[in-house]
Design an enzyme around this catalytic site. Structure first.
Site, mmCIF file in Angstrom:
data_model
loop_
_atom_site.group_PDB
_atom_site.id
_atom_site.type_symbol
_atom_site.label_atom_id
_atom_site.label_comp_id
_atom_site.label_asym_id
_atom_site.label_seq_id
_atom_site.Cartn_x
_atom_site.Cartn_y
_atom_site.Cartn_z
ATOM 1 N N TYR A 205 35.385 4.517 90.050
ATOM 2 C CA TYR A 205 35.173 4.869 91.459
ATOM 3 C C TYR A 205 33.704 4.781 91.859
ATOM 4 O O TYR A 205 33.173 5.690 92.498
ATOM 5 C CB TYR A 205 35.668 6.296 91.741
ATOM 6 N N TYR B 59 47.663 14.191 92.360
ATOM 7 C CA TYR B 59 47.052 13.006 91.746
ATOM 8 C C TYR B 59 47.853 12.622 90.507
ATOM 9 O O TYR B 59 48.124 13.465 89.651
ATOM 10 C CB TYR B 59 45.583 13.268 91.360
ATOM 11 N N ASP C 273 54.128 16.206 85.741
ATOM 12 C CA ASP C 273 52.969 15.473 85.228
ATOM 13 C C ASP C 273 52.001 16.476 84.600
ATOM 14 O O ASP C 273 51.241 17.131 85.308
ATOM 15 C CB ASP C 273 52.319 14.705 86.387
ATOM 16 N N LYS D 252 45.864 12.443 78.327
ATOM 17 C CA LYS D 252 44.516 13.032 78.222
ATOM 18 C C LYS D 252 44.209 13.712 76.878
ATOM 19 O O LYS D 252 43.690 13.061 75.990
ATOM 20 C CB LYS D 252 44.263 13.942 79.411
#
Ligand SMILES: *Cc1c(COP(=O)(O)O)cnc(C)c1O
Length: 426
Positions: free
Chosen positions: A13, A141, A242, A271
């Site tokens: 980003y 997200y 999630d 993660k």
């Protein structure tokens, strides 16, 4: 080195010509990153939630070396191996008993793609072609690939540039009853209405349990999650949870959905799965959903080249062994209580709108967007690595952080915020 990076290497980003000075990391050990200058700074981010045991962990290094000498990779089509089987056994044994199958992939976003495919195929295989939409949440997200982008918050989800090419999904209001607040049925009204109106075209609901991460760092009431589960069952849509950010102890439970004692149909993890050593994710799924997918002789249509990479699985096994044999819950609880006495002081600062703490996560929501160019070197000067975004300054340190190191982090945040007030007044 930095010069070449600045000219050619793209970062997350970020503009191709970076607006902040890039830091070159030489090595890392424990909770410290060593910069090129020799300076050591405390990583308050766990490299985006993943490095729960800290860096350069002897047990994880040993697992990687041992697996490397056997085989670092082999295709997963028609072949299997012990590291994957062992990891599947562990993950299925520590998650909800309803989950019976597991699909390994290379990243969190891909595990979300797989979850969405499972949901679509579940209905499609059974002859229901109408259920093509996902009901997702504002401020959610779920990753950066196209399917995942289509379920991220259309505004805060960092993907507004792709609006015209994304699958049009349905969005409910973000969970508004915050963690620890008193529940009221009005908080579920918007979700319930969206589900009631659209359930015939909805294949699944996707939600980050208890903590909405990159879309807003918001901690919400377990009752909300409980009600979502009940309504999904009532209206016959699948529930995808999630846990990519929240999994493996971060919120004070091994998995955040345990706060609400609900049972997902599909679960994504990633993660921290390998302790932050390499990229690996998994999608866990119930027997009911897999049977549905395979109705009529269909199979789940996905198969990454590096599926269940043995090296990553071996490190994940070592990381889980380390975690499950440690007193992680006590450690996360003590991080939480230290944050509750130290970080909470920031609430008195006029630029701070709110301080939110849950488990090993501490969040300052400011009243305005942060000036990263100014703030990043201020943090480094005080010996810490933080990466705020938008209005959020947040930490989720490695679980192995000690009291003094965490104190350095929280006082750096307080001091930088005070200096920021003065800087803004100039
Ligand atoms: C980071 C994240 C993802 C995406 O994972 P990647 O490994 O970056 O692709 C998906 N969902 C949540 C909740 C995340 O925090």
């Amino acid at each position: 080195m930095i010069d070449f990076d600045t000219k050619h290497v793209l970062h997350p980003y970020a503009p191709s010509v970076p607006s902040t000075d890039m830091q070159l990391v030489k090595s890392a050990a424990g909770v410290y990153l060593e910069l090129e200058s020799g300076e050591k700074i405390i990583d308050g981010m766990s490299s985006w939630w993943s490095v729960i045991h800290g860096y350069n962990v002897p047990e994880l290094n040993a697992a990687a070396h041992e697996q490397l000498s056997k085989m670092s990779h082999v295709m997963f089509g028609g072949l299997t191996h012990e590291p994957a089987i062992k990891l599947a056994q562990t993950l299925l044994s520590i998650t909800d008993k309803n989950l019976e199958h597991i699909f390994f992939s290379d990243s969190g976003s891909v595990s979300v793609e797989v979850a969405l495919k499972m949901a679509y195929q579940y209905w499609n295989s059974q002859g229901n072609k109408d259920k093509t939409k996902i009901l997702a949440f504002s401020q959610g997200y779920h990753g950066d690939t196209f399917g995942a982008m289509s379920v991220c918050d259309p505004i805060t989800g960092m993907h507004s540039a792709f609006e015209g090419v994304l699958h049009k999904n349905i969005f409910a209001e973000a969970p508004m009853c915050m963690f620890g607040s008193v529940w009221d049925e009005k908080y579920i009204k918007d979700f319930k209405e969206k589900l009631q109106e659209n359930h015939k075209v909805i294949a699944a609901v996707i939600l980050e349990p208890i903590v909405q991460g990159a879309g807003g760092m918001r901690m919400y009431s377990p009752v909300f999650l409980k009600r979502v589960r009940e309504l999904c069952t009532e209206f016959e849509v699948l529930l995808i949870l999630d846990e990519i950010a929240t999994g493996f102890g971060r919120t004070g439970e091994l998995f955040a959905y345990e706060h609400a004692q609900v049972s997902p149909d599909i679960l994504c993890v990633g993660k921290a799965l390998t302790g932050g050593y390499m990229s690996l994710a998994a999608t866990l799924v119930s027997k009911k959903v897999m049977l549905g997918v395979e109705t009529g002789g269909n199979v789940l249509m996905h198969g990454p080249t590096f599926m269940a990479n043995p090296l990553a699985c071996a490190v994940a096994n070592a990381s889980l062994e380390l975690l499950l044999n440690s007193d992680w819950k006590k450690k996360v609880d003590s991080i939480e209580s230290q944050l509750k006495t130290e970080l909470i002081k920031c609430e008195d600062l006029e630029i701070v709108k709110e301080v939110r703490i849950l488990g090993a996560i501490g969040v300052l929501e400011l009243k305005e967007d942060v000036d990263l160019v100014w703030m990043t070197p201020e943090f480094i000067k005080r010996g810490v690595w933080l990466r705020p975004f938008n209005r959020l300054v947040y930490i989720m340190p490695p679980f192995v952080i000690n009291e003094k190191e965490l104190g350095t982090l929280t006082s750096a945040i307080y001091d930088v915020m005070k200096a920021y007030i003065i800087y803004k007044q100039q």
